[in-house]
Scaffold this motif. Structure first.
Motif, short mmCIF file in Angstrom:
data_model
loop_
_atom_site.label_atom_id
_atom_site.label_comp_id
_atom_site.label_asym_id
_atom_site.label_seq_id
_atom_site.Cartn_x
_atom_site.Cartn_y
_atom_site.Cartn_z
N ALA A 94 0.86 -1.19 0.00
CA ALA A 94 0.00 0.00 0.00
C ALA A 94 0.89 1.23 0.00
N TRP A 95 0.37 2.33 -0.49
CA TRP A 95 1.10 3.59 -0.33
C TRP A 95 0.12 4.67 0.06
N SER A 96 0.65 5.70 0.70
CA SER A 96 -0.21 6.80 1.16
C SER A 96 0.45 8.14 0.92
N PRO A 97 -0.34 9.10 0.45
CA PRO A 97 0.14 10.49 0.43
C PRO A 97 0.00 11.06 1.83
N LEU A 98 0.37 12.31 1.99
CA LEU A 98 0.19 12.99 3.29
C LEU A 98 -0.96 13.98 3.21
N THR A 99 -0.71 15.14 2.65
CA THR A 99 -1.65 16.26 2.78
C THR A 99 -3.05 15.92 2.28
N SER A 100 -3.15 15.15 1.20
CA SER A 100 -4.48 14.90 0.65
C SER A 100 -5.32 14.00 1.54
N LEU A 101 -4.73 13.40 2.58
CA LEU A 101 -5.53 12.65 3.56
C LEU A 101 -6.25 13.60 4.52
N ALA A 102 -5.85 14.84 4.53
CA ALA A 102 -6.35 15.80 5.54
C ALA A 102 -7.14 16.92 4.88
N GLY A 103 -8.01 16.55 3.95
CA GLY A 103 -8.74 17.55 3.18
C GLY A 103 -9.53 18.52 4.04
N ASP A 104 -10.16 18.00 5.11
CA ASP A 104 -10.97 18.89 5.96
C ASP A 104 -10.09 19.92 6.67
N ALA A 105 -8.96 19.46 7.18
CA ALA A 105 -8.07 20.38 7.90
C ALA A 105 -7.46 21.40 6.95
N VAL A 106 -7.18 20.98 5.70
CA VAL A 106 -6.64 21.92 4.72
C VAL A 106 -7.71 22.95 4.34
N ALA A 107 -8.94 22.50 4.15
CA ALA A 107 -10.02 23.43 3.79
C ALA A 107 -10.23 24.46 4.88
N ALA A 108 -10.01 24.04 6.13
CA ALA A 108 -10.20 24.96 7.26
C ALA A 108 -9.19 26.11 7.24
N LEU A 109 -8.10 25.93 6.51
CA LEU A 109 -7.11 27.01 6.35
C LEU A 109 -7.58 28.10 5.40
N ASP A 110 -8.63 27.79 4.64
CA ASP A 110 -9.09 28.71 3.59
C ASP A 110 -7.93 29.10 2.68
N PRO A 111 -7.30 28.09 2.03
CA PRO A 111 -6.11 28.39 1.22
C PRO A 111 -6.47 29.17 -0.05
N SER A 112 -5.45 29.66 -0.73
CA SER A 112 -5.64 30.42 -1.96
C SER A 112 -6.36 29.56 -3.00
N PRO A 113 -7.01 30.19 -3.98
CA PRO A 113 -7.70 29.41 -5.03
C PRO A 113 -6.76 28.42 -5.71
N VAL A 114 -5.53 28.82 -5.97
CA VAL A 114 -4.50 27.88 -6.42
C VAL A 114 -3.56 27.69 -5.23
N HIS A 115 -3.42 26.45 -4.78
CA HIS A 115 -2.52 26.17 -3.66
C HIS A 115 -2.02 24.75 -3.81
N GLY A 116 -0.93 24.44 -3.14
CA GLY A 116 -0.37 23.10 -3.22
C GLY A 116 1.09 23.13 -2.81
N HIS A 117 1.98 22.84 -3.75
CA HIS A 117 3.40 22.71 -3.45
C HIS A 117 3.95 23.95 -2.74
#
Ligand SMILES: [Zn+2]
Length: 255
Positions: free
Chosen positions: A140-163
């Motif tokens: 199995a493999w797992s990413p990191l940040t994309s497992l935490a979509g709710d917590a990332v959304a709570a940051l209210d990130p920029s329309p384009v965000h990521g790396h």
């Protein structure tokens, strides 16, 4: 004193015992690539190792932490100095040979936790090939940040965000603040209108996939505004990631 859970710190007898107990081998994988003007090249490995360490503490005795894969598949970042890339075949061979070596000693379940999305396709390829070559292995493999979509959304990130953007910088402020130069953080591409037509189109899912070098997406290598990140947000993201990986491992059937 508790038994060692890092393979490198075990004796060969301890490794044999750990394999016989049906432990899962968890391998952190990273990248050595640009993370904008304010963060360290090893950011993805730092995050992967920290998450794996926390998961191993929660699941004491049930997982073995394998040796990290510190460099990954980063051809799209090569225009930025300091970046090292492995070809997809080299990276895949390293992961496959870690897994098949340890399978000879009795381990059957492996989880690669990658801090770098550029490794995802190669990890899937290895897992697909192992279905035929080593049917007794589960990879199995797992990413990191994309497992935490709710917590990332709570940051209210920029329309384009990521790396190197809000979410990744927040994780580093929580896990390794000495590797974040807050006085040098700069916003990168934050809105779709900053992208050229081809780069903008490549972000949409309902069309053919086009892989582009990162300087086509962002002049400074950053997507989002890392200045808005806080260590508190990072703690929430990391906790969500650790929770989800731990839950997966607790529920993973041995065969
Ligand atoms: Zn990264």
């Amino acid at each position: 004193m508790s038994a060692p859970y890092r393979l490198a710190e075990m004796t060969t007898h301890e490794a044999a015992d750990a394999a016989a107990r049906g432990t899962v081998v968890v391998v952190p994988a990273g990248a050595l690539e640009q993370h904008g003007p304010g963060m360290a090249l090893g950011t993805d490995l730092v995050r992967a190792e920290a998450v794996v360490g926390r998961v191993a503490e929660r699941l004491a005795g049930r997982v073995v932490v394998g040796p990290s894969v510190p460099v990954g598949v980063s051809p799209h970042h090569m225009v930025f100095p300091g970046t090292i890339t492995l070809t997809t075949t080299t990276f895949a061979a390293v992961v496959r040979e870690y897994v098949t070596s340890l399978h000879r000693h009795g381990w059957t379940r492996f989880l690669v936790v990658t801090g770098h999305g550029g490794n995802n396709a190669a990890l899937t390829t290895v897992a697909q090939d192992l279905l035929v070559s080593h049917p007794g292995v589960q990879l199995a493999w797992s990413p990191l940040t994309s497992l935490a979509g709710d917590a990332v959304a709570a940051l209210d990130p920029s329309p384009v965000h990521g790396h190197s953007g809000e979410a990744e910088t927040a994780q580093m402020l929580h896990l390794a603040p000495h590797l974040v130069h807050t006085d040098r953080l700069e916003p990168g591409t934050t809105t779709p209108d900053q992208l050229d037509d081809v780069s903008r189109a490549a972000r949409h899912h309902a069309q053919p996939t086009l892989t582009l070098p990162y300087d086509r997406l962002s002049a400074n290598g950053v997507l989002g505004d890392p200045r808005r990140a806080t260590a508190e947000d990072g703690a929430a993201i990391v906790t969500a990631i650790v929770d989800r990986i731990t839950a997966f491992l607790e529920e993973w059937p041995a065969a």
